[in-house]
Motif scaffolding. Structure first.
Motif, PDB file in Angstrom:
ATOM      1  N   VAL A   1       0.847  -1.189   0.000  1.00  0.00           N
ATOM      2  CA  VAL A   1       0.000   0.000   0.000  1.00  0.00           C
ATOM      3  C   VAL A   1       0.885   1.243   0.000  1.00  0.00           C
ATOM      4  CG1 VAL A   1      -1.778   1.236   1.298  1.00  0.00           C
ATOM      5  CG2 VAL A   1      -1.774  -1.266   1.279  1.00  0.00           C
ATOM      6  N   GLY A   2       0.515   2.236  -0.806  1.00  0.00           N
ATOM      7  CA  GLY A   2       1.272   3.474  -0.875  1.00  0.00           C
ATOM      8  C   GLY A   2       0.574   4.614  -0.146  1.00  0.00           C
ATOM      9  N   ILE A   3       1.348   5.376   0.596  1.00  0.00           N
ATOM     10  CA  ILE A   3       0.866   6.600   1.240  1.00  0.00           C
ATOM     11  C   ILE A   3       1.577   7.750   0.538  1.00  0.00           C
ATOM     12  CG2 ILE A   3       0.675   7.908   3.380  1.00  0.00           C
ATOM     13  CD1 ILE A   3       0.954   5.227   4.885  1.00  0.00           C
ATOM     14  N   LEU A   4       0.789   8.592  -0.128  1.00  0.00           N
ATOM     15  CA  LEU A   4       1.352   9.687  -0.912  1.00  0.00           C
ATOM     16  C   LEU A   4       0.692  10.995  -0.503  1.00  0.00           C
ATOM     17  CD1 LEU A   4       3.149  10.631  -3.302  1.00  0.00           C
ATOM     18  CD2 LEU A   4       1.164  10.212  -4.789  1.00  0.00           C
ATOM     19  N   PHE A   5       1.518  11.991  -0.222  1.00  0.00           N
ATOM     20  CA  PHE A   5       1.031  13.328   0.126  1.00  0.00           C
ATOM     21  C   PHE A   5       1.437  14.301  -0.974  1.00  0.00           C
ATOM     22  CE2 PHE A   5       1.606  11.138   4.132  1.00  0.00           C
ATOM     23  CZ  PHE A   5       0.408  11.393   4.775  1.00  0.00           C
ATOM     24  N   ASN A   6       0.601  15.304  -1.194  1.00  0.00           N
ATOM     25  CA  ASN A   6       0.977  16.371  -2.129  1.00  0.00           C
ATOM     26  C   ASN A   6       1.524  17.554  -1.319  1.00  0.00           C
ATOM     27  OD1 ASN A   6      -1.226  17.931  -1.226  1.00  0.00           O
ATOM     28  ND2 ASN A   6      -2.512  17.394  -2.962  1.00  0.00           N
ATOM     29  N   PRO A   7       2.052  18.566  -1.981  1.00  0.00           N
ATOM     30  CA  PRO A   7       2.625  19.712  -1.254  1.00  0.00           C
ATOM     31  C   PRO A   7       1.609  20.497  -0.415  1.00  0.00           C
ATOM     32  CG  PRO A   7       3.406  19.691  -3.525  1.00  0.00           C
ATOM     33  CD  PRO A   7       2.331  18.650  -3.422  1.00  0.00           C
ATOM     34  N   HIS A   8       0.322  20.270  -0.632  1.00  0.00           N
ATOM     35  CA  HIS A   8      -0.727  20.979   0.110  1.00  0.00           C
ATOM     36  C   HIS A   8      -1.144  20.248   1.385  1.00  0.00           C
ATOM     37  CE1 HIS A   8      -0.948  23.419  -3.477  1.00  0.00           C
ATOM     38  NE2 HIS A   8      -1.201  22.340  -4.182  1.00  0.00           N
ATOM     39  N   GLY A   9      -0.443  19.160   1.720  1.00  0.00           N
ATOM     40  CA  GLY A   9      -0.781  18.411   2.930  1.00  0.00           C
ATOM     41  C   GLY A   9      -1.983  17.508   2.767  1.00  0.00           C
ATOM     42  N   GLU A  10      -2.261  17.096   1.546  1.00  0.00           N
ATOM     43  CA  GLU A  10      -3.384  16.186   1.274  1.00  0.00           C
ATOM     44  C   GLU A  10      -2.839  14.796   0.983  1.00  0.00           C
ATOM     45  OE1 GLU A  10      -6.399  19.302  -0.895  1.00  0.00           O
ATOM     46  OE2 GLU A  10      -4.672  18.583  -2.032  1.00  0.00           O
ATOM     47  N   VAL A  11      -3.587  13.785   1.396  1.00  0.00           N
ATOM     48  CA  VAL A  11      -3.214  12.397   1.152  1.00  0.00           C
ATOM     49  C   VAL A  11      -4.072  11.851   0.008  1.00  0.00           C
ATOM     50  CG1 VAL A  11      -4.822  11.444   2.883  1.00  0.00           C
ATOM     51  CG2 VAL A  11      -2.765  10.156   2.241  1.00  0.00           C
TER      52      VAL A  11
END
Length: 134
Positions: free
Chosen positions: A6-16
């Motif tokens: 499973v991957g946990i990915l965040f964007n620069p805006h603090g969203e998953v």
């Protein structure tokens, strides 16, 4: 049943990144991921699943959790985006997508995580902890 990655990915805006689902009348969300193929490493499966499910090329930063869920090992990895445009990928989810079995990848702010029916429930705290720099 087989082991999952499973991957946990965040964007620069603090969203998953979550995969919203509607299946058999249930509406819920999961982290992108899936089964580990024979001969595949958990890290390799994570990278493949992210591409298949959400059309993103990622690299694994580190494993943050291994848990037993319904008799299966699940490997959770913090990932970093390398390239791609987020959309429903061309893997099995894209093929099976229908009105009855619906998939929708979307970015969810950490502050709204409690508003989402995230399964398994035990990963909510992990996502929050990792997202806050843990």
């Amino acid at each position: 049943m087989r082991a999952r990655a499973v991957g946990i990915l965040f964007n620069p805006h603090g969203e998953v990144l979550l995969m919203r689902r509607r299946k058999e009348g249930r509406v819920y969300a999961t982290l992108p991921g899936g089964g580990i193929e024979p001969g595949e490493t958990p890290e390799g499966a994570c990278v493949r699943e992210m591409l298949e499910e959400v059309n993103l090329v990622v690299e694994v930063i580190r494993e943050v959790l291994t848990l037993e869920n319904l008799g299966n090992s699940e490997h959770y990895f913090l990932t970093r985006l390398l390239s791609g445009e987020m959309r429903l990928g061309d893997g099995p989810e894209g093929v099976r997508h229908s009105d009855e079995n619906w998939y929708s990848p979307e970015w969810v702010p950490l502050r709204r995580l409690d508003e989402v029916n995230l399964v398994p429930e035990g990963v909510r705290g992990l996502v929050r902890e990792v997202g806050e720099g843990g």
